[in-house]
Design an enzyme around this catalytic site. Structure first.
Site, PDB file in Angstrom:
ATOM      1  N   TYR A 183     -57.669   5.220  65.624  1.00 11.47           N
ATOM      2  CA  TYR A 183     -57.029   6.196  64.745  1.00 11.47           C
ATOM      3  C   TYR A 183     -56.665   7.457  65.538  1.00 11.47           C
ATOM      4  CZ  TYR A 183     -56.817   9.645  60.901  1.00 11.47           C
ATOM      5  OH  TYR A 183     -56.460  10.647  60.036  1.00 11.47           O
ATOM      6  N   GLY A 206     -47.366   6.937  50.669  1.00 12.06           N
ATOM      7  CA  GLY A 206     -48.825   6.962  50.540  1.00 12.06           C
ATOM      8  C   GLY A 206     -49.254   7.842  49.374  1.00 12.06           C
ATOM      9  N   ILE A 256     -47.763   1.269  48.889  1.00 12.64           N
ATOM     10  CA  ILE A 256     -47.737  -0.195  48.965  1.00 12.64           C
ATOM     11  C   ILE A 256     -48.539  -0.773  47.797  1.00 12.64           C
ATOM     12  CG2 ILE A 256     -49.786  -0.450  50.445  1.00 12.64           C
ATOM     13  CD1 ILE A 256     -48.182  -2.584  52.034  1.00 12.64           C
ATOM     14  N   GLY A 260     -52.828   7.723  47.750  1.00 12.61           N
ATOM     15  CA  GLY A 260     -53.991   8.026  48.577  1.00 12.61           C
ATOM     16  C   GLY A 260     -54.617   9.369  48.244  1.00 12.61           C
ATOM     17  N   LYS A 295     -53.051   9.087  66.427  1.00 15.83           N
ATOM     18  CA  LYS A 295     -52.671  10.455  66.028  1.00 15.83           C
ATOM     19  C   LYS A 295     -52.178  11.257  67.237  1.00 15.83           C
ATOM     20  CE  LYS A 295     -53.155  10.353  61.620  1.00 15.83           C
ATOM     21  NZ  LYS A 295     -51.935  10.374  60.788  1.00 15.83           N
TER      22      LYS A 295
HETATM   23  N1  SER Z   1     -60.731  12.107  57.571  1.00 15.78           N
HETATM   24  C1  SER Z   1     -60.294  11.299  58.668  1.00 15.78           C
HETATM   25  C2  SER Z   1     -61.262  10.250  58.988  1.00 15.78           C
HETATM   26  O1  SER Z   1     -62.426  10.461  58.743  1.00 15.78           O
HETATM   27  C3  SER Z   1     -60.068  12.151  59.867  1.00 15.78           C
HETATM   28  O2  SER Z   1     -58.798  12.713  59.815  1.00 15.78           O
HETATM   29  O3  SER Z   1     -60.898   9.242  59.524  1.00 15.78           O
END
Ligand code: SER
Length: 336
Positions: free
Chosen positions: A168, A34, A61, A37, A172
């Site tokens: 997300y 990554g 990628i 990013g 995590k």
């Molecule tokens: N910065 C991330 C988000 O906003 C949170 O870890 O998804």
């Protein structure tokens, strides 16, 4: 006799040098997944300065920027493809992996299964390669998103209720538990921190709830106006990228015995809401105007902590932040 002894010494010397070269390459080569990013861009830059460009393999990628390509080795990798990942690890004798690939909160809400698949499959591929001893150390970031609506909002402790309400956040929290499992069960040296929202000027984030805190600087400088998708009083924990890089390298460089938490460490710098950030920007750009058009992302932000207690990170491995709101805003406006 003398000649034989001379030859013998030369051969021993050559073997010694080859051994040292092999050891050096094994010890120092890191792979960043990554790399194009928001975090990867800054991390590659920092690590190449300290470890030397040939020892820092960037991968993504996406096609790399010209700057990334020119500054050292780059490999195109889809981290869901374990064979390809293994191939690159073998090719460069990689010893440490920084796994920064993730689908962030706002995007993953739109395509939950894709988010889950990318975030989890990529982590398992790296953990498995470490379990098989192909790499020695892993870095994988968690996030404030691993907390949830019933987590205490202020001064959120390291150990508390965690009930994430986004795909997300669920990935995590699950990832944290899997990291801990691989450490306890297989001795995998995996280290992690829970990033707050990250603010940087080199690369913009993509698809996160905290992205506003980066967009606002670009709009303030280019247009003098920004329409914010969070409510003016939605406060979140935030950190300037130089501190995030410092924390990342700090936890990776710490002696293993100092890393006493193998899920993920809370780390904090400062907190603000959009109104407070707007006021700070106005000190530099007095005509700056901030408007509000709240969308779904505000709901996500309301489920996250407003400030973080990071006592354990400070005590265990010496974490300290450098930037506060004022110094971050001044630096962003200068460098953007
Ligand atoms: N910065 C991330 C988000 O906003 C949170 O870890 O998804």
């Amino acid at each position: 006799m003398r000649f034989i002894s001379f030859c013998f010494k030369v051969v021993i010397r050559i073997i010694g040098l080859l051994f040292l070269r092999e050891m050096a390459s094994m010890r120092d080569t890191v792979l960043i997944l990554g790399a194009s990013g928001q975090i990867g861009t800054d991390l590659v830059h920092s690590l190449r300065e300290t470890k030397g460009s040939p020892n820092v393999i960037a991968s993504d990628i996406r096609k790399p920027s010209e700057e990334l390509l020119q500054s050292g080795p780059f490999e195109e990798i889809d981290v869901r493809d374990r064979e390809r990942l293994f191939e690159v690890i073998k090719k460069y004798k990689v010893s440490e992996v920084y796994h920064l690939v993730a689908m962030l909160s706002a995007t993953a809400e739109k395509t939950p299964m894709k988010g889950w698949d990318l975030n989890m499959q990529s982590l398992f591929n790296v953990l498995e390669l470490a379990r098989e001893k192909h790499v020695q150390k892993i870095y994988w970031p968690s996030s404030i998103a691993a907390f949830g609506p019933t987590t205490p909002k202020e001064d959120t402790p390291q150990f508390t209720v965690m009930d994430p309400g986004t795909v997300y956040g669920i990935s995590k929290l699950s990832g944290e538990l899997w990291c801990d499992y691989y450490f306890k069960k297989y001795g995998v040296d995996v280290r992690s921190i829970r990033y707050p929202g990250l603010i940087s000027y080199k690369t913009e984030p993509g698809g996160g709830t905290t992205d506003y805190a980066v967009e606002i600087f670009h709009r303030a400088k280019n247009a003098g106006q920004y329409t914010c998708y969070l409510a003016e009083d939605t406060a979140l924990p935030m950190m300037y990228m130089p501190d995030a890089i410092k924390a990342t390298i700090g936890i990776m460089d710490a002696p293993a015995e100092k890393i006493k938490i193998r899920t993920s460490y809370n780390v904090a710098a400062f907190s603000f809401d959009p109104h407070t950030l707007g006021e700070e920007i106005k000190k530099h750009i007095p005509d700056f105007v901030i408007n509000y058009k709240v969308d779904d992302r505000n709901e996500i932000a309301l489920g996250w902590p407003q400030s973080i207690n990071d006592t354990e990170a400070r005590e265990h491995w010496g974490w300290q932040h450098d930037y506060n709101l004022k110094t971050m805003v001044g630096d962003m406006l200068k460098k953007i």
